[in-house]
Motif scaffolding. Sequence first.
Motif, PDB file in Angstrom:
ATOM      1  N   VAL A  34      -6.538  18.725  -3.876  1.00  0.00           N
ATOM      2  CA  VAL A  34      -6.402  17.690  -2.844  1.00  0.00           C
ATOM      3  C   VAL A  34      -4.946  17.237  -2.757  1.00  0.00           C
ATOM      4  CG1 VAL A  34      -6.971  15.298  -2.279  1.00  0.00           C
ATOM      5  CG2 VAL A  34      -8.782  16.893  -2.926  1.00  0.00           C
ATOM      6  N   GLY A  35      -4.307  17.045  -3.920  1.00  0.00           N
ATOM      7  CA  GLY A  35      -2.899  16.645  -3.928  1.00  0.00           C
ATOM      8  C   GLY A  35      -2.005  17.686  -3.290  1.00  0.00           C
ATOM      9  N   SER A  36      -2.253  18.957  -3.574  1.00  0.00           N
ATOM     10  CA  SER A  36      -1.457  20.032  -2.977  1.00  0.00           C
ATOM     11  C   SER A  36      -1.643  20.070  -1.463  1.00  0.00           C
ATOM     12  CB  SER A  36      -1.853  21.380  -3.588  1.00  0.00           C
ATOM     13  OG  SER A  36      -1.553  21.425  -4.967  1.00  0.00           O
ATOM     14  N   ALA A  37      -2.885  19.863  -1.014  1.00  0.00           N
ATOM     15  CA  ALA A  37      -3.155  19.849   0.419  1.00  0.00           C
ATOM     16  C   ALA A  37      -2.450  18.678   1.092  1.00  0.00           C
ATOM     17  CB  ALA A  37      -4.664  19.775   0.665  1.00  0.00           C
ATOM     18  N   LEU A  38      -2.414  17.523   0.412  1.00  0.00           N
ATOM     19  CA  LEU A  38      -1.720  16.358   0.966  1.00  0.00           C
ATOM     20  C   LEU A  38      -0.223  16.627   1.090  1.00  0.00           C
ATOM     21  CD1 LEU A  38      -1.735  13.385   1.861  1.00  0.00           C
ATOM     22  CD2 LEU A  38      -1.464  12.752  -0.546  1.00  0.00           C
ATOM     23  N   THR A 147      -1.123  10.708  -5.596  1.00  0.00           N
ATOM     24  CA  THR A 147      -2.418  10.094  -5.310  1.00  0.00           C
ATOM     25  C   THR A 147      -2.923   9.390  -6.554  1.00  0.00           C
ATOM     26  OG1 THR A 147      -3.659  12.083  -5.938  1.00  0.00           O
ATOM     27  CG2 THR A 147      -2.954  11.906  -3.645  1.00  0.00           C
ATOM     28  N   TYR A 148      -3.675   8.322  -6.327  1.00  0.00           N
ATOM     29  CA  TYR A 148      -4.214   7.575  -7.460  1.00  0.00           C
ATOM     30  C   TYR A 148      -5.392   6.740  -6.998  1.00  0.00           C
ATOM     31  CZ  TYR A 148      -4.349   5.296 -11.959  1.00  0.00           C
ATOM     32  OH  TYR A 148      -4.755   4.869 -13.186  1.00  0.00           O
ATOM     33  N   GLY A 149      -6.294   6.427  -7.927  1.00  0.00           N
ATOM     34  CA  GLY A 149      -7.423   5.567  -7.629  1.00  0.00           C
ATOM     35  C   GLY A 149      -6.973   4.135  -7.390  1.00  0.00           C
ATOM     36  N   GLY A 187      12.006   7.188  -6.106  1.00  0.00           N
ATOM     37  CA  GLY A 187      10.728   6.492  -6.140  1.00  0.00           C
ATOM     38  C   GLY A 187       9.580   7.382  -5.728  1.00  0.00           C
ATOM     39  N   ASN A 188       8.387   6.813  -5.752  1.00  0.00           N
ATOM     40  CA  ASN A 188       7.180   7.529  -5.354  1.00  0.00           C
ATOM     41  C   ASN A 188       6.467   6.783  -4.242  1.00  0.00           C
ATOM     42  OD1 ASN A 188       7.124   8.223  -8.655  1.00  0.00           O
ATOM     43  ND2 ASN A 188       6.655   9.919  -7.287  1.00  0.00           N
ATOM     44  N   ILE A 189       5.807   7.533  -3.388  1.00  0.00           N
ATOM     45  CA  ILE A 189       4.889   6.968  -2.412  1.00  0.00           C
ATOM     46  C   ILE A 189       3.498   7.270  -2.950  1.00  0.00           C
ATOM     47  CG2 ILE A 189       4.112   6.987  -0.023  1.00  0.00           C
ATOM     48  CD1 ILE A 189       6.934   8.208   0.618  1.00  0.00           C
ATOM     49  N   VAL A 190       2.777   6.229  -3.337  1.00  0.00           N
ATOM     50  CA  VAL A 190       1.489   6.396  -4.004  1.00  0.00           C
ATOM     51  C   VAL A 190       0.377   6.003  -3.038  1.00  0.00           C
ATOM     52  CG1 VAL A 190       0.160   5.856  -6.066  1.00  0.00           C
ATOM     53  CG2 VAL A 190       2.652   5.717  -6.124  1.00  0.00           C
ATOM     54  N   SER A 193      -6.680   7.606  -3.472  1.00  0.00           N
ATOM     55  CA  SER A 193      -7.509   8.781  -3.221  1.00  0.00           C
ATOM     56  C   SER A 193      -8.911   8.396  -2.762  1.00  0.00           C
ATOM     57  CB  SER A 193      -7.605   9.636  -4.493  1.00  0.00           C
ATOM     58  OG  SER A 193      -8.136   8.884  -5.565  1.00  0.00           O
ATOM     59  N   GLN A 194      -9.137   7.090  -2.612  1.00  0.00           N
ATOM     60  CA  GLN A 194     -10.422   6.579  -2.145  1.00  0.00           C
ATOM     61  C   GLN A 194     -10.163   5.617  -0.992  1.00  0.00           C
ATOM     62  OE1 GLN A 194     -11.761   4.593  -5.642  1.00  0.00           O
ATOM     63  NE2 GLN A 194     -11.850   6.455  -6.886  1.00  0.00           N
ATOM     64  N   ALA A 195     -11.188   5.404  -0.168  1.00  0.00           N
ATOM     65  CA  ALA A 195     -11.061   4.464   0.944  1.00  0.00           C
ATOM     66  C   ALA A 195     -10.698   3.084   0.399  1.00  0.00           C
ATOM     67  CB  ALA A 195     -12.371   4.406   1.718  1.00  0.00           C
ATOM     68  N   PRO A 196      -9.793   2.363   1.091  1.00  0.00           N
ATOM     69  CA  PRO A 196      -9.275   2.592   2.445  1.00  0.00           C
ATOM     70  C   PRO A 196      -7.986   3.409   2.494  1.00  0.00           C
ATOM     71  CG  PRO A 196      -8.636   0.415   1.726  1.00  0.00           C
ATOM     72  CD  PRO A 196      -9.456   1.003   0.611  1.00  0.00           C
ATOM     73  N   TYR A 197      -7.621   4.120   1.428  1.00  0.00           N
ATOM     74  CA  TYR A 197      -6.493   5.054   1.426  1.00  0.00           C
ATOM     75  C   TYR A 197      -5.157   4.379   1.739  1.00  0.00           C
ATOM     76  CZ  TYR A 197     -10.552   8.092   1.875  1.00  0.00           C
ATOM     77  OH  TYR A 197     -11.776   8.687   1.678  1.00  0.00           O
TER      78      TYR A 197
END
Length: 264
Positions: A34-38, A147-149, A187-190, A193-197
């Motif tokens: 999923v991360g690679s696809a993003l 991505t992160y919860g 920096g990172n853009i985090v 991985s769950q709604a509301p994203y």
Amino acid sequence: MEVHYSSLKHIEISPRHFLHAAEGGITQTPAMKVGSALHALVLEGISPKIMPRLHKSWKDETAKARGWEGGKESYIAWLGAGNNPDDFITVEEAERVHLMAVSVREQLEEIPPFEAESSWGRVLRGVACGGKSDILTVNGAVWDVKTYGQGWITDYALMLASKKNFWPEQLVMYEMGHGLEPTDKHGNIVVESQAPYCARILRYSPERLDQARTRVERWIDAAGVVLRDGDKSGPNEFVAGPDFVGGHDAADEPNFDSIPIEEG
């Protein structure tokens, strides 16, 4: 052997873990796909490969088959055509990726992202290092999408206690690999991985980035010794202090900043 960040960070565990990862021992998990696809969707505009849905009448127990609309014979024919299920994500995962990408692009709307190269390679501290260019460079600063919860928003210790605790090391290794001048603007853009994203910007203090540079240099030096001597030892005794959380002291907490990235 060319050392990439994905394998280099395992030297923190043991020489054996590093060699296992460097020799292709990392198994791609659904979350990694999923991360690679993003990354591909945000940085390259490439839509993810979607695995069609699986007809419920075919009760195949393998996770790779989930998502297929046809029956067993259709799936076998699909495989025979050269398709690899490991290269695809499910319809549901693809829907999540598109929603996450929207949030990430909102944070990047003022800055056109671009990739410096398709890949990079450079001898660092006597060790051949390299990597894929799945990170953006903006005015000499390095940014990556993660991505992160939902827990990361309110519980930084939870993020550190997970395996997500070496993000700035990845950024500074890219900095070193491209010969960029050290800066405190990485920096990172985090994105959740769950709604509301929701997506937010994660900035690091100059002290945390300097710590990351020191750690990456130590990792590379250790990797060079392992590759030279063939050390395959496993983890040894480890003693954690009272403030130790997931690889970092709790005082290393960075600054979460929802303000869009500024140019310059």
